[in-house]
Write a protein that holds these residues in place. Structure first.
Motif, mmCIF file in Angstrom:
data_model
loop_
_atom_site.group_PDB
_atom_site.id
_atom_site.type_symbol
_atom_site.label_atom_id
_atom_site.label_comp_id
_atom_site.label_asym_id
_atom_site.label_seq_id
_atom_site.Cartn_x
_atom_site.Cartn_y
_atom_site.Cartn_z
ATOM 1 N N GLU A 17 0.831 -1.198 0.000
ATOM 2 C CA GLU A 17 0.000 0.000 0.000
ATOM 3 C C GLU A 17 0.867 1.250 0.000
ATOM 4 O O GLU A 17 2.038 1.214 0.361
ATOM 5 N N VAL A 18 0.249 2.339 -0.450
ATOM 6 C CA VAL A 18 0.913 3.640 -0.501
ATOM 7 C C VAL A 18 0.197 4.555 0.475
ATOM 8 O O VAL A 18 -1.017 4.718 0.402
ATOM 9 N N GLU A 19 0.954 5.133 1.386
ATOM 10 C CA GLU A 19 0.393 6.063 2.366
ATOM 11 C C GLU A 19 0.751 7.482 1.949
ATOM 12 O O GLU A 19 1.895 7.771 1.611
ATOM 13 N N GLY A 20 -0.232 8.363 1.934
ATOM 14 C CA GLY A 20 0.009 9.763 1.579
ATOM 15 C C GLY A 20 -0.338 10.101 0.153
ATOM 16 O O GLY A 20 0.244 11.024 -0.417
ATOM 17 N N VAL A 21 -1.285 9.401 -0.460
ATOM 18 C CA VAL A 21 -1.605 9.647 -1.870
ATOM 19 C C VAL A 21 -2.275 11.003 -2.089
ATOM 20 O O VAL A 21 -2.288 11.500 -3.208
ATOM 21 N N LEU A 22 -2.813 11.631 -1.043
ATOM 22 C CA LEU A 22 -3.451 12.938 -1.196
ATOM 23 C C LEU A 22 -2.521 14.090 -0.845
ATOM 24 O O LEU A 22 -2.925 15.250 -0.879
ATOM 25 N N GLY A 23 -1.284 13.801 -0.531
ATOM 26 C CA GLY A 23 -0.341 14.845 -0.150
ATOM 27 C C GLY A 23 0.774 15.016 -1.161
ATOM 28 O O GLY A 23 0.673 14.617 -2.319
ATOM 29 N N PHE A 109 2.698 27.323 -4.279
ATOM 30 C CA PHE A 109 2.470 26.214 -5.202
ATOM 31 C C PHE A 109 2.341 24.892 -4.433
ATOM 32 O O PHE A 109 1.447 24.096 -4.696
ATOM 33 N N LEU A 110 3.244 24.674 -3.479
ATOM 34 C CA LEU A 110 3.206 23.430 -2.707
ATOM 35 C C LEU A 110 1.927 23.322 -1.881
ATOM 36 O O LEU A 110 1.346 22.238 -1.768
ATOM 37 N N THR A 111 1.447 24.429 -1.323
ATOM 38 C CA THR A 111 0.188 24.371 -0.594
ATOM 39 C C THR A 111 -0.992 24.210 -1.550
ATOM 40 O O THR A 111 -1.996 23.588 -1.192
ATOM 41 N N ASN A 112 -0.881 24.747 -2.760
ATOM 42 C CA ASN A 112 -1.947 24.582 -3.751
ATOM 43 C C ASN A 112 -2.112 23.122 -4.161
ATOM 44 O O ASN A 112 -3.218 22.681 -4.465
ATOM 45 N N VAL A 113 -1.022 22.372 -4.186
ATOM 46 C CA VAL A 113 -1.120 20.944 -4.505
ATOM 47 C C VAL A 113 -2.014 20.256 -3.485
ATOM 48 O O VAL A 113 -2.878 19.447 -3.834
ATOM 49 N N LEU A 114 -1.826 20.592 -2.219
ATOM 50 C CA LEU A 114 -2.664 20.007 -1.164
ATOM 51 C C LEU A 114 -4.122 20.429 -1.312
ATOM 52 O O LEU A 114 -5.029 19.636 -1.069
ATOM 53 N N VAL A 115 -4.355 21.670 -1.731
ATOM 54 C CA VAL A 115 -5.721 22.167 -1.895
ATOM 55 C C VAL A 115 -6.424 21.440 -3.041
ATOM 56 O O VAL A 115 -7.543 20.964 -2.887
ATOM 57 N N VAL A 116 -5.786 21.349 -4.197
ATOM 58 C CA VAL A 116 -6.468 20.764 -5.359
ATOM 59 C C VAL A 116 -6.616 19.249 -5.241
ATOM 60 O O VAL A 116 -7.499 18.672 -5.864
ATOM 61 N N LYS A 117 -5.797 18.590 -4.444
ATOM 62 C CA LYS A 117 -5.919 17.140 -4.277
ATOM 63 C C LYS A 117 -6.917 16.754 -3.186
ATOM 64 O O LYS A 117 -7.241 15.584 -3.050
ATOM 65 N N ASN A 118 -7.429 17.735 -2.444
ATOM 66 C CA ASN A 118 -8.368 17.453 -1.367
ATOM 67 C C ASN A 118 -9.738 17.137 -1.954
ATOM 68 O O ASN A 118 -10.420 18.022 -2.472
ATOM 69 N N PRO A 119 -10.189 15.886 -1.872
ATOM 70 C CA PRO A 119 -11.472 15.527 -2.478
ATOM 71 C C PRO A 119 -12.683 16.060 -1.718
ATOM 72 O O PRO A 119 -13.785 16.067 -2.246
ATOM 73 N N GLN A 120 -12.497 16.517 -0.492
ATOM 74 C CA GLN A 120 -13.611 17.039 0.288
ATOM 75 C C GLN A 120 -13.916 18.499 -0.034
ATOM 76 O O GLN A 120 -14.941 19.018 0.362
ATOM 77 N N MET A 121 -13.018 19.149 -0.753
ATOM 78 C CA MET A 121 -13.231 20.538 -1.121
ATOM 79 C C MET A 121 -14.050 20.601 -2.411
ATOM 80 O O MET A 121 -13.783 19.846 -3.346
ATOM 81 N N PRO A 122 -15.033 21.485 -2.483
ATOM 82 C CA PRO A 122 -15.825 21.596 -3.717
ATOM 83 C C PRO A 122 -14.959 21.975 -4.916
ATOM 84 O O PRO A 122 -13.944 22.662 -4.774
ATOM 85 N N ALA A 123 -15.372 21.535 -6.096
ATOM 86 C CA ALA A 123 -14.577 21.740 -7.310
ATOM 87 C C ALA A 123 -14.320 23.220 -7.579
ATOM 88 O O ALA A 123 -13.229 23.606 -8.000
ATOM 89 N N GLY A 124 -15.301 24.067 -7.338
ATOM 90 C CA GLY A 124 -15.116 25.500 -7.567
ATOM 91 C C GLY A 124 -14.048 26.103 -6.672
ATOM 92 O O GLY A 124 -13.289 26.974 -7.104
ATOM 93 N N MET A 125 -13.983 25.640 -5.441
ATOM 94 C CA MET A 125 -12.960 26.149 -4.522
ATOM 95 C C MET A 125 -11.577 25.633 -4.891
ATOM 96 O O MET A 125 -10.584 26.329 -4.677
ATOM 97 N N ARG A 126 -11.502 24.416 -5.427
ATOM 98 C CA ARG A 126 -10.200 23.882 -5.839
ATOM 99 C C ARG A 126 -9.603 24.712 -6.968
ATOM 100 O O ARG A 126 -8.393 24.745 -7.131
ATOM 101 N N ILE A 127 -10.461 25.343 -7.750
ATOM 102 C CA ILE A 127 -9.978 26.190 -8.847
ATOM 103 C C ILE A 127 -9.804 27.627 -8.371
ATOM 104 O O ILE A 127 -8.800 28.276 -8.658
ATOM 105 N N GLY A 128 -10.785 28.149 -7.638
ATOM 106 C CA GLY A 128 -10.783 29.555 -7.262
ATOM 107 C C GLY A 128 -9.811 29.927 -6.170
ATOM 108 O O GLY A 128 -9.217 31.012 -6.198
#
Length: 150
Positions: A17-23, A109-128
């Motif tokens: 298994e791979v741990e940390g796939v969302l980070g 940029f590094l914090t944005n990677v965490l934001v856009v990979k977060n599946p609990q955040m709405p799609a509009g917020m991941r872009i905006g």
């Protein structure tokens, strides 16, 4: 969505298994033990007493593809839409503000990677959110050090 993903490797001896796939960073575990990467690959023991090679490739942190003996088995960040991946790069405009802007751009940029990979955040917020944060930081840097063109 869980941050640990089990890899479907037929013939593997143990649970891989791979741990940390969302980070940004991730660990490969076999039966719960962290496996160290050696010579660019993780050694996966097989039931037939051979050893398979688990490798990763990709340029963007957090968006690598894991391959087992050359075959892709997991694309990290595959759930992220293209618009969000493009929005991740919004802090590039901060490079115009010199060295301090470049440092802020890399950190954002590094914090944005965490934001856009977060599946609990709405799609509009991941872009905006990455675009809005870059705009606000540009205004802040403009107020602190002035316009980059003058």
């Amino acid at each position: 969505m869980d941050n640990t993903r089990r890899l479907d490797i037929p013939g593997a001896r143990g649970k891989v298994e791979v741990e940390g796939v969302l980070g940004l960073l991730y660990k490969v575990r076999i039966d719960g033990d962290v496996v160290k990467r050696k010579r660019g690959a993780w050694a996966v023991p097989m039931r037939d007493r051979s050893t398979g090679r688990l490798t990763s490739n990709g340029v963007l942190p957090g968006f690598q593809t894991l391959r087992f003996n050359g075959e892709p088995i997991l694309k990290m960040g595959a759930h992220v839409e293209t618009a969000a991946k493009i929005a991740m790069f919004a802090p590039v405009i901060l490079i115009l503000f010199g060295f301090i802007g470049a440092i802020a751009a890399v950190l954002m940029f590094l914090t944005n990677v965490l934001v856009v990979k977060n599946p609990q955040m709405p799609a509009g917020m991941r872009i905006g959110l990455p675009v809005l944060n870059a705009f606000v930081m540009a205004l802040l840097l403009n107020a602190l050090i002035g316009l980059p063109f003058s």
